[in-house]
Design a protein around this motif. Structure first.
Motif, PDB file in Angstrom:
ATOM      1  N   VAL A 258       0.853  -1.208   0.000  1.00 52.89           N
ATOM      2  CA  VAL A 258       0.000   0.000   0.000  1.00 52.89           C
ATOM      3  C   VAL A 258       0.881   1.248   0.000  1.00 52.89           C
ATOM      4  CG1 VAL A 258      -1.713   1.304   1.307  1.00 52.89           C
ATOM      5  CG2 VAL A 258      -1.961  -1.175   1.036  1.00 52.89           C
ATOM      6  N   LYS A 259       1.932   1.249   0.836  1.00 50.88           N
ATOM      7  CA  LYS A 259       2.808   2.441   0.910  1.00 50.88           C
ATOM      8  C   LYS A 259       3.492   2.712  -0.436  1.00 50.88           C
ATOM      9  CE  LYS A 259       2.876   4.480   5.004  1.00 50.88           C
ATOM     10  NZ  LYS A 259       1.689   4.099   5.664  1.00 50.88           N
ATOM     11  N   LEU A 260       3.793   1.656  -1.194  1.00 48.90           N
ATOM     12  CA  LEU A 260       4.472   1.840  -2.485  1.00 48.90           C
ATOM     13  C   LEU A 260       3.484   1.824  -3.661  1.00 48.90           C
ATOM     14  CD1 LEU A 260       7.788  -0.162  -1.933  1.00 48.90           C
ATOM     15  CD2 LEU A 260       7.220   2.194  -1.344  1.00 48.90           C
ATOM     16  N   CYS A 261       2.200   1.947  -3.315  1.00 48.25           N
ATOM     17  CA  CYS A 261       1.140   2.133  -4.324  1.00 48.25           C
ATOM     18  C   CYS A 261       0.996   0.951  -5.294  1.00 48.25           C
ATOM     19  CB  CYS A 261       1.360   3.436  -5.104  1.00 48.25           C
ATOM     20  SG  CYS A 261       1.550   4.878  -4.033  1.00 48.25           S
ATOM     21  N   VAL A 262       1.333  -0.255  -4.818  1.00 50.68           N
ATOM     22  CA  VAL A 262       1.070  -1.461  -5.608  1.00 50.68           C
ATOM     23  C   VAL A 262      -0.440  -1.763  -5.559  1.00 50.68           C
ATOM     24  CG1 VAL A 262       1.564  -3.951  -5.786  1.00 50.68           C
ATOM     25  CG2 VAL A 262       3.398  -2.341  -5.216  1.00 50.68           C
ATOM     26  N   PHE A 263      -1.051  -1.498  -4.385  1.00 53.70           N
ATOM     27  CA  PHE A 263      -2.514  -1.537  -4.220  1.00 53.70           C
ATOM     28  C   PHE A 263      -2.944  -0.193  -3.629  1.00 53.70           C
ATOM     29  CE2 PHE A 263      -1.123  -5.946  -3.911  1.00 53.70           C
ATOM     30  CZ  PHE A 263      -1.994  -6.572  -4.793  1.00 53.70           C
ATOM     31  N   ALA A 264      -4.143   0.267  -4.032  1.00 53.67           N
ATOM     32  CA  ALA A 264      -4.608   1.586  -3.573  1.00 53.67           C
ATOM     33  C   ALA A 264      -4.865   1.597  -2.070  1.00 53.67           C
ATOM     34  CB  ALA A 264      -5.874   1.982  -4.323  1.00 53.67           C
ATOM     35  N   ASP A 265      -5.384   0.499  -1.536  1.00 55.17           N
ATOM     36  CA  ASP A 265      -5.571   0.388  -0.082  1.00 55.17           C
ATOM     37  C   ASP A 265      -5.611  -1.093   0.293  1.00 55.17           C
ATOM     38  OD1 ASP A 265      -8.393  -0.522  -0.187  1.00 55.17           O
ATOM     39  OD2 ASP A 265      -8.680   1.489  -1.042  1.00 55.17           O
ATOM     40  N   LEU A 266      -5.553  -1.360   1.609  1.00 55.45           N
ATOM     41  CA  LEU A 266      -5.473  -2.765   2.058  1.00 55.45           C
ATOM     42  C   LEU A 266      -6.723  -3.550   1.681  1.00 55.45           C
ATOM     43  CD1 LEU A 266      -3.847  -2.933   5.610  1.00 55.45           C
ATOM     44  CD2 LEU A 266      -2.996  -3.916   3.471  1.00 55.45           C
ATOM     45  N   GLY A 267      -7.861  -2.860   1.611  1.00 54.25           N
ATOM     46  CA  GLY A 267      -9.113  -3.518   1.224  1.00 54.25           C
ATOM     47  C   GLY A 267      -9.056  -4.064  -0.190  1.00 54.25           C
ATOM     48  N   ARG A 268      -8.142  -3.579  -0.974  1.00 55.34           N
ATOM     49  CA  ARG A 268      -7.991  -4.072  -2.354  1.00 55.34           C
ATOM     50  C   ARG A 268      -6.800  -5.019  -2.510  1.00 55.34           C
ATOM     51  NH1 ARG A 268     -10.006   1.138  -5.839  1.00 55.34           N
ATOM     52  NH2 ARG A 268     -10.429   2.149  -3.848  1.00 55.34           N
ATOM     53  N   HIS A 269      -6.156  -5.359  -1.394  1.00 56.84           N
ATOM     54  CA  HIS A 269      -5.004  -6.271  -1.495  1.00 56.84           C
ATOM     55  C   HIS A 269      -5.470  -7.666  -1.906  1.00 56.84           C
ATOM     56  CE1 HIS A 269      -1.302  -8.387  -0.653  1.00 56.84           C
ATOM     57  NE2 HIS A 269      -0.706  -7.200  -0.622  1.00 56.84           N
ATOM     58  N   ASN A 270      -4.624  -8.383  -2.643  1.00 54.12           N
ATOM     59  CA  ASN A 270      -5.060  -9.690  -3.153  1.00 54.12           C
ATOM     60  C   ASN A 270      -4.619 -10.883  -2.300  1.00 54.12           C
ATOM     61  OD1 ASN A 270      -2.371 -10.021  -3.809  1.00 54.12           O
ATOM     62  ND2 ASN A 270      -2.651 -10.031  -6.029  1.00 54.12           N
ATOM     63  N   LEU A 271      -4.248 -10.644  -1.038  1.00 55.34           N
ATOM     64  CA  LEU A 271      -3.820 -11.759  -0.188  1.00 55.34           C
ATOM     65  C   LEU A 271      -4.891 -12.858  -0.104  1.00 55.34           C
ATOM     66  CD1 LEU A 271      -1.722 -12.997   1.750  1.00 55.34           C
ATOM     67  CD2 LEU A 271      -2.840 -11.748   3.607  1.00 55.34           C
ATOM     68  N   GLY A 272      -6.152 -12.461   0.063  1.00 56.30           N
ATOM     69  CA  GLY A 272      -7.236 -13.454   0.147  1.00 56.30           C
ATOM     70  C   GLY A 272      -7.332 -14.271  -1.131  1.00 56.30           C
ATOM     71  N   GLU A 273      -7.169 -13.598  -2.252  1.00 55.69           N
ATOM     72  CA  GLU A 273      -7.210 -14.265  -3.559  1.00 55.69           C
ATOM     73  C   GLU A 273      -6.060 -15.281  -3.686  1.00 55.69           C
ATOM     74  OE1 GLU A 273      -6.991 -12.621  -8.117  1.00 55.69           O
ATOM     75  OE2 GLU A 273      -7.300 -11.141  -6.538  1.00 55.69           O
ATOM     76  N   LEU A 274      -4.884 -14.893  -3.228  1.00 53.18           N
ATOM     77  CA  LEU A 274      -3.707 -15.782  -3.304  1.00 53.18           C
ATOM     78  C   LEU A 274      -3.954 -17.044  -2.476  1.00 53.18           C
ATOM     79  CD1 LEU A 274      -0.876 -13.087  -2.844  1.00 53.18           C
ATOM     80  CD2 LEU A 274      -1.637 -14.113  -5.009  1.00 53.18           C
ATOM     81  N   LEU A 275      -4.512 -16.857  -1.272  1.00 52.02           N
ATOM     82  CA  LEU A 275      -4.791 -18.015  -0.410  1.00 52.02           C
ATOM     83  C   LEU A 275      -5.875 -18.894  -1.029  1.00 52.02           C
ATOM     84  CD1 LEU A 275      -4.692 -16.319   3.115  1.00 52.02           C
ATOM     85  CD2 LEU A 275      -3.028 -17.946   2.188  1.00 52.02           C
ATOM     86  N   ALA A 276      -6.906 -18.254  -1.586  1.00 52.42           N
ATOM     87  CA  ALA A 276      -8.006 -19.020  -2.198  1.00 52.42           C
ATOM     88  C   ALA A 276      -7.505 -19.845  -3.393  1.00 52.42           C
ATOM     89  CB  ALA A 276      -9.121 -18.080  -2.625  1.00 52.42           C
ATOM     90  N   ALA A 277      -6.463 -19.353  -4.055  1.00 51.22           N
ATOM     91  CA  ALA A 277      -5.891 -20.082  -5.202  1.00 51.22           C
ATOM     92  C   ALA A 277      -4.966 -21.212  -4.746  1.00 51.22           C
ATOM     93  CB  ALA A 277      -5.133 -19.110  -6.105  1.00 51.22           C
TER      94      ALA A 277
END
Ligand code: ADE
Ligand code: ZN
Length: 347
Positions: A258-277
């Motif tokens: 988030v700090k380096l603007c890879v994602f706009a905010d934590l709510g948009r982070h894809n960690l959940g998606e990575l785990l689901a995959a």
């Protein structure tokens, strides 16, 4: 997900803090707090571009990786003596112990220091002394991973490796960090091949800002065993399948992203998606002094922002041990402690 998914949500913050965990992606120079930067500058007579701690902190508003790296390398300029490297790592390791980190694999960037005339032995001996002290005084297991700066040449990386070889027994592996875009993994094919021959463990940053192709090449050309960040893998379904099938761990760093603007905010982070995959994702702090929090803060804020439950917390903590380069016996002991903690929170 697993037997822990129904632990009540209100118990999550306490559970996330209390659970035993490993940290596998922490640049030790990124743990240098502004107060310590100024203390070391005074101790060593180094002049800084900022008048005080507040002014330095105010500069921590990053727009991308490079805008961060410029300040991060300036901060590291206060490190000159063995004690400086020890004191920096010790401060992190004390914090790690407080956060129930049982094992950590610390990245360090020798070229940042040797380019300023600091001997690589000074760097490695100072860090090593802190890791040995952590084992003895804190019960924290800590190992060192030497990272090559990818914005420099492969020739420079090869020379750095030669300089480090007298200290071979003090580090367990090598990594690749710094400016990703325009510096693909294959630029470092020869030096990684040499490290592999030497029996070093291999990791590389890939897919933080760079494209999925950099992750493929980190795996296929450099033959790394873990990918640091890797969040851009989701753009390539065949890559996600490969990472899942081969159980290649990703050391994900949510607050950093988030700090380096890879994602706009934590709510948009894809960690959940990575785990689901089905990916072996882990949570890490990257450069905690610069990105707004150490490891537990990364867990707390990420779980507050995303629909993740205690079942996910268990998987992430377990992944952190399984993805580490520790012995099978150490991993089994740590996972037993993890299980005990989760059973306690279930009852
Ligand atoms: N060096 C320190 N932090 C880094 C990051 N997030 N990416 C690449 N290089 C780094
Ligand atoms: Zn990193």
């Amino acid at each position: 997900m697993n037997r822990y998914a129904d632990i009540p949500r209100e118990r999550l913050p306490a559970l996330l803090a209390a659970m035993p965990k490993a940290e596998l992606h922490i640049h030790i120079e990124g743990s240098l707090e502004p107060q310590l930067i100024f203390a070391l500058a005074a101790r060593n007579g180094v002049k800084l571009a900022y008048p005080n701690v507040e002014a330095l902190r105010a500069a921590y508003a990053f727009t991308d990786l490079q805008s961060f790296l410029d300040i991060y390398y300036a901060g590291a300029s206060v490190l000159l003596l063995e004690d400086d490297f020890h004191d920096m790592a010790w401060a992190y390791l004390v914090r790690a112990a407080e956060e129930n980190v049982l094992h950590t694999e610390l990245f360090f960037d020798p070229q940042t220091h040797t380019a300023r005339g600091v001997d690589i032995g000074v760097v490695i001996r100072g860090l090593k002394r802190a890791t040995e002290r952590a084992r003895a005084e804190l019960g924290v297991s800590a190992a060192l991973i030497l990272c090559f700066l990818r914005h420099l040449s492969e020739e420079d990386a090869l020379q750095t490796l030669e300089q480090a070889l007298p200290y071979r027994e003090h580090f367990i592996g090598v990594g690749l960090d710094s400016s990703e875009r325009g510096h693909p993994p294959e630029k470092f094919a020869r030096v990684f091949a040499r490290c592999r021959e030497l029996g070093l463990r291999l990791v590389a940053h890939a897919g933080e800002e760079g494209p999925p192709e950099y992750i493929w090449n980190a795996l296929d050309v450099l033959k790394v065993e873990r990918i640091d960040h890797g969040v851009r893998c989701v753009e390539d379904p065949a890559l996600v399948r490969r990472l899942a099938e081969q159980r290649v761990p990703l050391t994900v760093c949510p607050l950093s992203n988030v700090k380096l603007c890879v994602f706009a905010d934590l709510g948009r982070h894809n960690l959940g998606e990575l785990l689901a995959a089905g990916l072996v994702a882990t949570v890490n702090s990257d450069d905690p002094a610069y990105f707004g929090g150490y490891l537990n803060q990364n867990y707390l804020e990420t779980f507050a922002a995303l629909p993740l439950d205690a079942g996910h917390a268990y998987v992430l903590a377990r992944n952190s041990f399984e993805a580490s380069f520790a012995s099978a016996a150490d991993k089994a002991g740590w996972i037993a402690r993890l299980d005990e903690t989760f059973e306690r929170f279930r009852s």
